[in-house]
Design an enzyme around this catalytic site. Structure first.
Site: not given
Length: 325
Positions: A95, A190-191, A276, A305
Site C-alpha cells: 500500500y 500486504s496489498q 499483525d 505486519h
C-alpha cells in the site's frame, strides 16, 4: 506487540460466511471481457532497456495497457544477458509503494528469474516512487487513501481498476519473449499479497501464488478490528456515512480476495503474522481456508505486519525452485 485477534488455534478453525453478490461471476466476466477489448490496441508491452549501474542484472522499463487501455508502468529485471525463456515472478506492491528505481529489488533476478514489478496506479507516495497515474476522479467525501475511492459502486471502485491492471500485467509477462508463459508465479506483501490472490482467481494457468500477510481479505472484519490503516479508512468513512454501511460492504464484496481465491487452481504459499495490527491474521486465514488450489501457510507467531521478513523470503525462494525450477 500483543495478540489483538484470534489465537492461532482459533484462526485455523475460523471459516466465516461471506456474502457473495448474486451477480459476482457476471460482474467479473464482464469486467475481464471489457479489459480484453481495451487491451487489444497495442496489446504487446513496450519494453525499453534502462541503465541501472549493475553488472549482473539488466533492467527494462515496461509499459502495458491496463484498465480502460490506459498505460501502466513496471520494471522487468532479468539476469544480465539472459535470453530466456525464463520462469517469471510477477510482483504486486504494498500500500502506497511505487515501483521504485531501476537498481532496487534484485532478489528474484539474482535467483535466475525474470521479475516483473507492476506499478500500482495512483500510488508511489510512501517507501518508493511510482510512475502510473490513476485518471479516475476521487469521489466527494472519500477518506484519504484508496479503500473508499469510488466506493459508491463496484463499477467505479478503485480496486476494480487495480485488479484489471494485475490481470493485464500477467498477460504482458506472457507476451515477453524472454519469459516462459507456462512458468509464471505471482507474489506480493500486504496489498500486493491481496492483489496476487485476486489475480490467482482471475487468471488461468498460473504456476504459483505467494501471498504474504495479504490485505484485501474479509473487508468487514478488517474494518471492525484492525488497529492501524488501511482497513481503518472504511471505519472512518462509515462513521460519517452510517446510512451507507450495507452498500459499502456490498461494493467491497466484489473485490474480496477471500472470495476470488475460490476460483484459484495454482499451488500457493501464504504467510500470516499473528501480531499483525494492519492485516489481522483472521482476515488472512479467511482467504487461506477458501483458496481453491493446493496451499500451504507459514505462520509467524510473534511477528507484526513485517511478517517473516528475510527468513520467509528464503522459504519463498526454495518454494519457487520446487515449483518453477
Amino acid at each position: 506487540m500483543p495478540l489483538t485477534d484470534l489465537s492461532l488455534a482459533e484462526c485455523r478453525e475460523y471459516r466465516p460466511d461471506l456474502a457473495v453478490p448474486e451477480d459476482f461471476e457476471d460482474f467479473w466476466a464482464r469486467t475481464l471481457a471489457e479489459a480484453g477489448a481495451a487491451g487489444t490496441a497495442g496489446a504487446d508491452p513496450v519494453v525499453t532497456p534502462v541503465p541501472n549501474g549493475l553488472a549482473l542484472v539488466d533492467t527494462y522499463d515496461v509499459t502495458f495497457a491496463g484498465f480502460d487501455g490506459r498505460p501502466v508502468r513496471g520494471w522487468l529485471r532479468v539476469p544480465a544477458g539472459a535470453a530466456g525463456p525464463l520462469a517469471c515472478v510477477v510482483e504486486f506492491l504494498g500500500y502506497g509503494r511505487g515501483r521504485g528505481l531501476p537498481h532496487e529489488n534484485l532478489t528474484y533476478a539474482c535467483a535466475g528469474y525474470a521479475h516483473l514489478v507492476m506499478d500500482t496506479r495512483g500510488q508511489g507516495w510512501s517507501a518508493a516512487p511510482g510512475a502510473t497515474d490513476d485518471a479516475a476522479p476521487q469521489n466527494a467525501g472519500c477518506v484519504p487513501g484508496f479503500l473508499t475511492r469510488g466506493i459508491e459502486s463496484p463499477e467505479t471502485f478503485y480496486y476494480r481498476r487495480v485488479y484489471v491492471d494485475a490481470v493485464r500485467c500477467v498477460a504482458a509477462a506472457r507476451a515477453l519473449p524472454m519469459v516462459d508463459p507456462d512458468r509464471i508465479a505471482v507474489t506480493g506483501v500486504s496489498q500486493g499479497g491481496g492483489i496476487a490472490l485476486a489475480a490467482a482467481g482471475l487468471v488461468q494457468g498460473l504456476a504459483g501464488v505467494l501471498a504474504d500477510v495479504p490485505f484485501l481479505c474479509n473487508f468487514r472484519r478488517g474494518a471492525e478490528i484492525a488497529g492501524q490503516p488501511p482497513y481503518t479508512e472504511i471505519a472512518a468513512y462509515l462513521r460519517l456515512h452510517a446510512d451507507r454501511t450495507e452498500d459499502v460492504f456490498r461494493t467491497l464484496s466484489y473485490f474480496d480476495a477471500a472470495l476470488l481465491v475460490e476460483r484459484a487452481t495454482a499451488p500457493s504459499l501464504f504467510s500470516v503474522a499473528m501480531m499483525d495490527p494492519i492485516c489481522p491474521p483472521s482476515t488472512c486465514f479467511t482467504a487461506y481456508h477458501r483458496y481453491g488450489g493446493p496451499k500451504d501457510v507459514s505462520v509467524y507467531e510473534f511477528s507484526g505486519h513485517e511478517g517473516g521478513t528475510e527468513l520467509h523470503l528464503a522459504e519463498k525462494l526454495a518454494w519457487l525452485r520446487r515449483h518453477l525450477g
